[in-house]
Design a protein around this motif. Sequence first.
Motif, mmCIF file in Angstrom:
data_model
loop_
_atom_site.group_PDB
_atom_site.id
_atom_site.type_symbol
_atom_site.label_atom_id
_atom_site.label_comp_id
_atom_site.label_asym_id
_atom_site.label_seq_id
_atom_site.Cartn_x
_atom_site.Cartn_y
_atom_site.Cartn_z
ATOM 1 N N ARG A 77 0.829 -1.194 0.000
ATOM 2 C CA ARG A 77 0.000 0.000 0.000
ATOM 3 C C ARG A 77 0.883 1.271 0.000
ATOM 4 N N ASN A 78 1.948 1.238 0.829
ATOM 5 C CA ASN A 78 2.887 2.370 0.869
ATOM 6 C C ASN A 78 3.533 2.608 -0.493
ATOM 7 N N LEU A 79 3.753 1.483 -1.189
ATOM 8 C CA LEU A 79 4.429 1.579 -2.486
ATOM 9 C C LEU A 79 3.495 2.155 -3.539
ATOM 10 N N ILE A 80 2.289 1.647 -3.564
ATOM 11 C CA ILE A 80 1.382 1.943 -4.670
ATOM 12 C C ILE A 80 0.749 3.316 -4.588
ATOM 13 N N LYS A 81 0.335 3.700 -3.392
ATOM 14 C CA LYS A 81 -0.450 4.925 -3.323
ATOM 15 C C LYS A 81 -0.040 5.778 -2.132
ATOM 16 N N GLY A 82 0.006 7.055 -2.348
ATOM 17 C CA GLY A 82 0.285 7.978 -1.257
ATOM 18 C C GLY A 82 -0.792 9.036 -1.237
ATOM 19 N N GLU A 83 -0.979 9.606 -0.067
ATOM 20 C CA GLU A 83 -1.970 10.664 0.025
ATOM 21 C C GLU A 83 -1.274 11.863 0.616
ATOM 22 N N SER A 84 -1.537 13.030 0.019
ATOM 23 C CA SER A 84 -0.882 14.189 0.605
ATOM 24 C C SER A 84 -1.783 15.396 0.480
ATOM 25 N N ASP A 85 -1.482 16.396 1.264
ATOM 26 C CA ASP A 85 -2.220 17.643 1.166
ATOM 27 C C ASP A 85 -1.710 18.371 -0.067
ATOM 28 N N ALA A 86 -2.563 18.498 -1.050
ATOM 29 C CA ALA A 86 -2.112 19.075 -2.315
ATOM 30 C C ALA A 86 -2.435 20.560 -2.402
ATOM 31 N N SER A 87 -2.922 21.126 -1.316
ATOM 32 C CA SER A 87 -3.472 22.474 -1.447
ATOM 33 C C SER A 87 -2.429 23.529 -1.817
ATOM 34 N N SER A 88 -1.161 23.236 -1.554
ATOM 35 C CA SER A 88 -0.167 24.249 -1.894
ATOM 36 C C SER A 88 0.486 24.026 -3.253
#
Length: 740
Positions: free
Chosen positions: A123-134
């Motif tokens: 899961r760590n490899l395939i997908k990441g989630e981040s705050d994209a607001s900036s």
Amino acid sequence: RSKGRRKAISQIAGTQPLSLDFDYLKKSVSEQFGSLVFDEKEMQKRLPQDIFLRLQKTMKEGSPLDLSLADIVANAMKEWAVSHGVTHYTHWFQPMTGSSAEKHDSFFDLNKQGKAVIEFSGRNLIKGESDASSFPSGGIRSTFEARGYTAWDARSPVFLKESCGSMTMCIPTAFYSYTGECLDRKTPLLRSLDVISKQSLRILRLFGNNTSTHVKSCLGAEQEYFLVDQQFYLQRPDLVNTGRTLFGAKPPKGQEMADHYYGPIRARILSFMRDIEHQLIRLGVPVKTRHNEAAPAQFELAPIFEEANIATDHNMLIMETLYGTARKHGFVCLLHEKPFRGVNGSGKHCNWSLSDSEGNNLLEPGKTPHENAQFLVFLCAAVRAVYKYSGLLRVGTATAGNDHRLGAHEAPPAILSVYLGSQLNQIVECIISKNEQSNTKGETIQVGVSSLPPLPRDATDRNRTSPFAFTGNKFEFRMVGSSQSTSPAVFLINTVVSESLDEIATILEAEVAKGVKLNEAVQTLLQQMFSEAKPIIFNGDNYSAAWLTEAAKRGLPNYKDTVSALEQFTSEKNIEVLSKYGVLSKREVESRSDVLLANYSTTIRIEAQLVSNIGRTLILPAALEYQKQLADNILSLQNCLGKDCCIAQKQILEKAIAHTNKLLENLDSLDKAILMIEDEVKISRNNPAKNVSALELAKLVRDNLIPLSEACRQEADALELLVDDFLWALPKYRELVWIL
Ligand code: ADP
Ligand code: MG
């Protein structure tokens, strides 16, 4: 005032090349190559055979990744990384900012019992989630959530980035919004690779190739850059903040003597280059060529071409490595398209070709008539695509920095044209005119029946002024700027060429189905398509004034600056071709256009602010002080010699006063314009009804700030040539480009 400059000069004089003591010098390059990459060799060693084969298939063909693989692959990657002393990993992506982005996470974790464990899951490899607001999104995100996602691009290998002795595992990823729209430069490129592969295969099948499984688009990007000594750099707020000099009188010696191009590489530079190569080789970047470029302090690095997605990632790494390593050697690397006025700027020639899955170059004319015919089809597709979409291709090269370069007699103009070279041009002419007599040897040209004469590939038949030149077995797109990602140039070429291939394939498939012989169908089609696209073919001097007139007569668009190029990016025709092939949706094109326009406006606004700052606080005080010196001098002389002396001195003083007054006047106008634009921005921020669009703002900025900044510069540069050198704080061009 000039103390800093003088100190820098004497310190640079004593600077020794950094002595390099690394494995590169001891181990062979082949041993070092890719040692920091989770490559095929490493995968084979660490993965069960069946998993390895499935992963390879994904990587080579871009087929969808099987999720059940992820945990096993992730574990193998982690073990490999840990064996190199890696503690952190990051999804490495390419937002619309111009540089890459990374957010590190440690392998370290706490399990349910609160015990420390080393973890890295599929899961760590395939997908990441981040705050994209900036990150810039051109409005895609603002109405939804700020979340952005990164997704593993299994086609580009995982690598280890080393900095200050610490290693980070980088996973190349695509970056997209909560609503699934792409927010990066990688995604459209990946999409375009699939499209061009599919359309090219249709052509290959027509020509009887039933074995190739996919077609790759290939890219070899030549990277130009400048090096300046850090000690000068730090005394130039314009370089520090904008990457280019906003002031600076032309040096007496620039590149006129042509004594830098291909000149012997000095020790300090060579040490830097070897350091770069060492790092890049370990990252699997096949760096091959290094040399001094045309302008003083300008250099070039070129890798061996690779599949375009990997080549684009590698170009990002090249730029990062150049930038990061320069500091270590006491330099700063300038990737800006035009750091110095009066000498050449830097480009990034993108060499593009197509290759089938067996490694055959589809832009290679080949030896047999059959190969020649297939080659002509691909050539025609490219020529027609550039003709039909020259405006769209121009978009891939449009940035504030590149505006200084295109059309400045050092790089192609903003008009796209295609150079074929005299022999190939004759062949095309021959096809167009249905004249089956080739002029060269009197042989007949019947597509698929007659052989083409061998085409020269050496430098003699090269046209350095062409924006899009056929160089024997590839096209060289020369308009791209040195700091730009290669992705837009390539995904745009891939998309528009795909459209041509699609249309060609559709027609040929229908003709063949009707029973027409392939050769005959090809001959008819080429005749039509080359005739239609003929205006784009130009083999003359693209730098000449005559070409501007001629190009206008031919109806070729000339988008002289970024704003006019971007204005037509969102035209119906462009959106249609990009969305038809799923490379960018309408919304993605529109948002991208806004991001690029905002980037342009912000760049010019920052530059204008700096012109004002530097003009008022560094240049004006020097000018005033010099006037005082002159006035004091005149007064003392008049005391001794009487009122009528000092004619020459007075003339200098008057000249200094005139330039200073004009400088002040221009700075005042510039400040007013800056405020006016700030007001516009504020008004539209506070009152959406009065919203100034990104395009309107860019036009305001272009039409006001650029000419006023330029007017300030002219007076300041005139003062630089007048004012006592001891009063001049900014390192001068003659020092910046020659002392390193
Ligand atoms: P020049 O400066 O003379 O144009 P360079 O040697 O600096 O040439 O760079 C040429 C670039 O073109 C290299 O990156 C090279 O690998 C690349 N190249 C060569 N053949 C192809 C090809 N078939 N497709 C794409 N790029 C290619
Ligand atoms: Mg080159």
